[in-house]
Design an enzyme around this catalytic site. Structure first.
Site, mmCIF file in Angstrom:
data_model
loop_
_atom_site.group_PDB
_atom_site.id
_atom_site.type_symbol
_atom_site.label_atom_id
_atom_site.label_comp_id
_atom_site.label_asym_id
_atom_site.label_seq_id
_atom_site.Cartn_x
_atom_site.Cartn_y
_atom_site.Cartn_z
ATOM 1 C CD GLU A 111 -2.893 -0.758 -0.178
ATOM 2 O OE1 GLU A 111 -2.952 0.704 -0.678
ATOM 3 O OE2 GLU A 111 -3.612 -1.510 -0.682
ATOM 4 C CB THR A 143 3.943 4.373 -7.455
ATOM 5 O OG1 THR A 143 4.798 5.095 -6.505
ATOM 6 C CG2 THR A 143 5.197 3.652 -8.328
ATOM 7 C CG LEU A 145 9.379 2.366 -6.207
ATOM 8 C CD1 LEU A 145 9.027 1.641 -4.743
ATOM 9 C CD2 LEU A 145 8.347 2.338 -7.068
ATOM 10 C CE1 TYR A 187 5.567 12.837 -4.683
ATOM 11 C CE2 TYR A 187 5.516 10.713 -6.100
ATOM 12 C CZ TYR A 187 5.152 11.996 -5.854
ATOM 13 O OH TYR A 187 4.674 12.605 -6.934
ATOM 14 C CE1 TYR A 243 -6.713 3.379 -0.520
ATOM 15 C CE2 TYR A 243 -4.185 3.710 -0.105
ATOM 16 C CZ TYR A 243 -5.336 2.998 -0.594
ATOM 17 O OH TYR A 243 -5.186 1.891 -1.451
ATOM 18 C CG ASP A 251 -7.360 4.801 -4.168
ATOM 19 O OD1 ASP A 251 -8.616 5.065 -4.582
ATOM 20 O OD2 ASP A 251 -6.516 3.997 -4.756
ATOM 21 C CB CYS A 294 -19.100 -0.032 -15.349
ATOM 22 S SG CYS A 294 -18.963 0.420 -13.588
ATOM 23 C CB CYS A 302 -23.301 4.970 -12.534
ATOM 24 S SG CYS A 302 -22.252 5.979 -12.732
HETATM 25 FE FE1 SF4 Z 1 -19.017 2.578 -14.203
HETATM 26 FE FE2 SF4 Z 1 -20.422 5.077 -13.715
HETATM 27 FE FE3 SF4 Z 1 -17.710 4.562 -13.851
HETATM 28 FE FE4 SF4 Z 1 -19.356 4.407 -16.083
HETATM 29 S S1 SF4 Z 1 -19.020 6.354 -14.813
HETATM 30 S S2 SF4 Z 1 -17.501 3.051 -15.309
HETATM 31 S S3 SF4 Z 1 -20.846 3.474 -15.063
HETATM 32 S S4 SF4 Z 1 -19.161 3.811 -12.157
#
Ligand code: SF4
Length: 348
Positions: free
Chosen positions: A36, A42, A79, A81, A119, A137, A196, A202
């Site tokens: 991590e 990177t 690497l 940093y 994170y 992140d 996706c 989304c």
């Molecule tokens: Fe998926 Fe929305 Fe990203 Fe498109 S914008 S790849 S639908 S999360």
């Protein structure tokens, strides 16, 4: 799509598509932590060989804690940093001295270690210890900004949404899946919404605003600087040694490339009083110009203009300076640009 649906579809996507990465082959907390830290700023492809070499050289907290700083910086060389490497070593020493040699197993405990922010603590706590913690992140920020259809979501909103979403049964897999989605599908340019798993839920996809989410962050201007580097070379020098030696100095303990070794600049030599080679004798005009070396740091485009100057014999150096041959230089922490200068000097 509700949160349960988002979790399920993302984990299915991850189970099918996850990349085979060396740090995913075990949940050893030390390996997860090292990976991590290396992965900050990177790319995965760059990190893989470094991670493998590091784990061979420093296989556990104890090995890292007892390594000297030069050895650690040398393993990190290239690497960038470098404070990450110094913090890893300091943290390993803290873990050895205050935590009985075992990494803290909560995000709050991990954040007590140098170099571990919110994170990294969330990522290590969830992946290595199964804690239900979010890990936001840059990739996750982008995915969540699009999911929420928010142009510039603040840290509090991102953390709240990531906390709501993280899967309590598989928090480590969920966080890695979300990072993987951002790295491979929901990329900054040309996201592949068609494949996706979150398309249905989304907001940006629904509203047609994917390309505008999130708004790019304003970056500070990249500065430019030229370094007039001097490479003083003495042939042989040590009894019976055939290898040339070079004058290098250690950089200050803070700031850019802190604690690493480099060829000095001409101006560094001005204030140094050499016993039998006064500063006035070291000038660019007496040497051989080598090719320029460029290196881009996060906020600095550096151009090194090295001049190679042979000197008849090594002279006494102040503290923090030394003459070193190729083998000795390989054991010191030389930043990438300085390695390239050395390569030029060795073939000139
Ligand atoms: Fe998926 Fe929305 Fe990203 Fe498109 S914008 S790849 S639908 S999360």
């Amino acid at each position: 799509m509700d949160d349960a649906g988002l979790r399920k579809s993302l984990l299915e996507f991850y189970d099918e598509r996850k990349r085979d990465l060396p740090w995913r082959r075990s949940s050893d907390p030390y390996g997860v932590w090292v990976s991590e830290i290396m992965l900050q700023q990177t790319r995965v492809d760059t990190v893989i060989p470094y991670y493998r070499r590091w784990m061979e050289r420093f296989p556990d907290v104890a090995a890292l804690a007892q390594a000297d700083e030069d050895e650690v910086l040398s393993a990190w060389s290239g690497l960038g940093y470098y404070s990450r490497a110094r913090n890893l070593r300091s943290a390993a020493q803290l873990v050895r001295e205050q935590f009985g040699g075992a990494l803290p197993d909560t995000a709050a405990g991990l954040m007590e270690l140098p170099g571990v922010g919110e994170y990294t603590a969330g990522a290590v706590a969830s992946i290595a210890f199964g804690r239900t913690e979010p890990a936001v992140d840059g990739n996750v920020r982008r995915v969540l900004a699009r999911l929420l259809d928010e142009p510039d979501p603040g840290a509090a909103l991102l953390r709240r949404r990531a906390t709501e979403l993280v899967d309590p049964e598989r928090p480590g897999d969920f966080n890695q899946a979300l990072m993987e989605l951002g790295a491979t599908v929901c990329t900054r340019r040309n996201p592949e919404c068609g494949i996706c798993p979150w398309q249905e839920g989304c907001g940006a996809f629904r509203e047609g605003t994917v390309e505008e989410r999130p708004v790019p962050r304003r970056r500070g201007k990249v500065g430019e600087r030229t370094f007039e580097t001097v490479v003083l070379r003495v042939e042989g020098g040590k009894a019976g040694a055939a290898e040339p030696r070079f004058l290098v100095r250690r950089r200050p303990g803070d700031g850019l490339l802190a604690g690493m070794w480099e060829f000095p600049e001409f101006r560094d030599l001005e204030g140094v009083s050499w016993p039998d080679s006064g500063p006035g004798r070291v000038a660019p005009s007496v040497g051989v110009r080598l090719a320029e070396v460029e290196h881009v740091f996060s906020h600095l485009r550096a151009t090194y203009r090295p001049t190679l100057i042979p000197v008849p014999r090594a002279f006494a150096t102040p503290s923090g300076w030394r003459w070193a041959d190729r083998e000795e230089l390989a054991a010191l922490a030389l930043p990438r640009a300085q390695e390239r200068i050395l390569a030029l000097a060795l073939t000139a």
